[in-house]
Design an enzyme around this catalytic site. Structure first.
Site, PDB file in Angstrom:
ATOM      1  N   ARG A  75       0.843  -1.208   0.000  1.00 13.42           N
ATOM      2  CA  ARG A  75       0.000   0.000   0.000  1.00 13.42           C
ATOM      3  C   ARG A  75       0.874   1.253   0.000  1.00 13.42           C
ATOM      4  O   ARG A  75       0.557   2.249  -0.646  1.00 13.42           O
ATOM      5  CB  ARG A  75      -0.931  -0.017   1.217  1.00 13.42           C
ATOM      6  CG  ARG A  75      -1.954   1.098   1.193  1.00 13.42           C
ATOM      7  CD  ARG A  75      -3.039   0.886   2.220  1.00 13.42           C
ATOM      8  NE  ARG A  75      -2.531   0.942   3.583  1.00 13.42           N
ATOM      9  CZ  ARG A  75      -3.279   0.757   4.666  1.00 13.42           C
ATOM     10  NH1 ARG A  75      -4.564   0.499   4.539  1.00 13.42           N
ATOM     11  NH2 ARG A  75      -2.758   0.827   5.876  1.00 13.42           N
TER      12      ARG A  75
ATOM     13  N   LYS B   5      -2.713   6.444   1.599  1.00 15.89           N
ATOM     14  CA  LYS B   5      -2.583   6.846   3.007  1.00 15.89           C
ATOM     15  C   LYS B   5      -1.600   8.012   3.136  1.00 15.89           C
ATOM     16  O   LYS B   5      -0.561   7.922   3.807  1.00 15.89           O
ATOM     17  CB  LYS B   5      -2.152   5.643   3.850  1.00 15.89           C
ATOM     18  CG  LYS B   5      -2.684   5.712   5.268  1.00 15.89           C
ATOM     19  CD  LYS B   5      -2.667   4.366   5.930  1.00 15.89           C
ATOM     20  CE  LYS B   5      -2.977   4.457   7.406  1.00 15.89           C
ATOM     21  NZ  LYS B   5      -4.305   4.987   7.711  1.00 15.89           N
TER      22      LYS B   5
ATOM     23  N   GLU C 285     -16.343   6.671   4.555  1.00 15.71           N
ATOM     24  CA  GLU C 285     -15.682   6.041   5.693  1.00 15.71           C
ATOM     25  C   GLU C 285     -15.626   7.033   6.838  1.00 15.71           C
ATOM     26  O   GLU C 285     -16.056   8.186   6.694  1.00 15.71           O
ATOM     27  CB  GLU C 285     -14.278   5.559   5.312  1.00 15.71           C
ATOM     28  CG  GLU C 285     -13.342   6.647   4.858  1.00 15.71           C
ATOM     29  CD  GLU C 285     -12.006   6.080   4.359  1.00 15.71           C
ATOM     30  OE1 GLU C 285     -11.983   5.545   3.240  1.00 15.71           O
ATOM     31  OE2 GLU C 285     -11.015   6.188   5.083  1.00 15.71           O
TER      32      GLU C 285
END
Ligand code: COI
Length: 408
Positions: free
Chosen positions: A153, A255, A291
């Site tokens: 990621r 992220k 989210e």
């Protein structure tokens, strides 16, 4: 063409900076004889000395405390505060290098950054979060949960943010080193975990808007318990209608550190009203749930489970991905799709997932002033999935999926 695109994957920042790849590839890799700096020999002859001097260095005396216990820590009341630990891991990559190399542990402490570093000026940075669990005293050692997923990621995020990234091997090696060096801070079984925070930042100085010329990969760690002050109890969420976390084409799906400061305001406002976190809606229709500030969302209705699809605005959580698999193993139909506000408020059960939050049940969601209640407690899917997941993570159940990585 194929060569170029794979080169871009390995060194996205090299092409961002307009360097000829052949020159870059022939750099440090040739000197070290390996592309994996973690496997390369130690020493710092290739690094500018100022890098070394700005880090608190290890010494043999300091390492003697590694086997002792975690000081005066109250393991029963850990929460998610920062308890500084002993060591951090640092690895660098400079313009002209073939990639990251020569990572090393140093004493946990402040790092020196140029006022004009890419991360301070333009937010060129990513972070990750993963946990190490103490295994039973009979087994000994520690367990990591899917660390290579965090590594991958970070690579995807690095491509988006025009940064070089450590290889999966370098990342996992660095995480293991950090756990071992801080092993006295891994909570006793059942009391929590050692939260590991990898950072990838543009550390080099830059004034015009461009990728930084130097990068730092840094890992620190802290013992943690539950994320929310509610502990393992169900939380109350507030649907935010004005402020959005992400937009199509933006960076919501990676992220980056830049996704987190903008949610502080709605999060703090919601906390002041007694909510644990905020649920964001899509910015186009203001109708689909995305989210929370710190975690992904699942809704359960009958035998069906749904979670917002990761189509660019949703963080592809590793706990999210694992929970989808565990729910399917239990025979549930799990859909990754658009989840409307109507789907949410009419659900039987709602829960959040994330590395920090684990699997947290939601007892109420407030939307446009109305409070909607959901099933919590025994006999809920979230409770079953929480047990399935934590049993694997803590080494209490057989890891049939090969998700755990031992650190001995
Ligand atoms: C994590 O779950 O590890 C995260 O990165 C969320 C963060 C807001 C604590």
């Amino acid at each position: 063409m194929a060569v170029l695109s794979s080169a871009k994957r390995v060194l996205p920042w090299a092409s961002c900076n307009g360097h000829a790849l052949a020159r870059v590839s022939g750099g440090l890799r040739g000197l070290l004889g390996t592309a994996d700096g973690a496997a390369a020999a130690g020493g710092c002859s290739l690094l500018p000395c100022r890098w070394r001097s700005s880090l608190p260095q290890l010494d043999s005396v300091d390492r003697s405390d590694e086997d002792s216990s975690g000081g005066d820590i109250d393991w029963d009341n850990l929460g998610f505060g920062l308890t500084p630990t002993d060591y951090m891991y640092v690895m660098r990559c400079s313009q002209g290098d073939a990639g990251f190399s020569r990572g090393e542990l140093s004493r946990y402490g402040n790092v020196e950054l140029s006022p004009s570093s890419g991360v301070l000026n333009y937010g060129q940075g990513l972070f990750e979060g993963l946990k190490a669990y103490r295994r039973s005293s009979e087994m000994g050692g520690y367990t990591l949960f899917r660390p290579e997923e965090n590594a991958r990621r970070m690579q995807v995020g690095a491509e988006r943010m025009c940064m070089p990234a450590p290889s999966v091997e370098q990342f996992v090696h660095a995480v293991k080193q950090t756990v071992l060096a801080n092993r006295r801070w891994v909570p006793p079984q059942g009391k929590g975990a050692l939260y590991i925070r990898p950072l990838l930042i543009g550390s080099g100085a830059i004034l015009g808007l461009a990728p930084a010329p130097e990068y730092m990969f840094l890992i620190y760690a802290a013992p943690v318990g539950t994320y929310f002050k509610e502990g393992l109890a169900a939380i109350n969420l507030l649907v935010e209608e004005e402020i959005h976390r992400a937009m199509p084409g933006g960076t919501g799906g990676v992220k980056t550190i830049a996704n987190y400061a903008p949610v502080l305001k709605p999060q703090m406002d919601a906390k002041s009203k007694g909510f644990a976190d905020v649920l964001y809606l899509d910015p186009v229709h203001k109708r689909y749930v995305e989210e929370a500030s710190s975690c992904n969302l699942f809704v359960v209705k009958g035998g069906a489970v749904a979670t917002p699809a990761t189509a660019g605005t949703i963080l592809p959580g590793i706990t999210r991905k694992s929970i989808i698999e565990l729910a399917r193993d239990r025979g549930y139909q799990v859909e990754e799709r658009l989840v409307s506000i109507d789907d949410l408020v009419s659900a039987d059960e709602v829960f959040c997932t994330g590395t920090a939050v684990g699997v947290t049940p939601v007892s109420t969601v407030t939307y446009q002033g109305t409070r909607y209640e959901f099933r919590t407690g025994q006999d809920t899917l979230s409770r079953e999935l929480y047990t399935d997941l934590t049993s694997i993570q803590m080494g209490l159940a057989e890891d049939k999926k090969g998700w755990t990585v031992a650190v001995d």
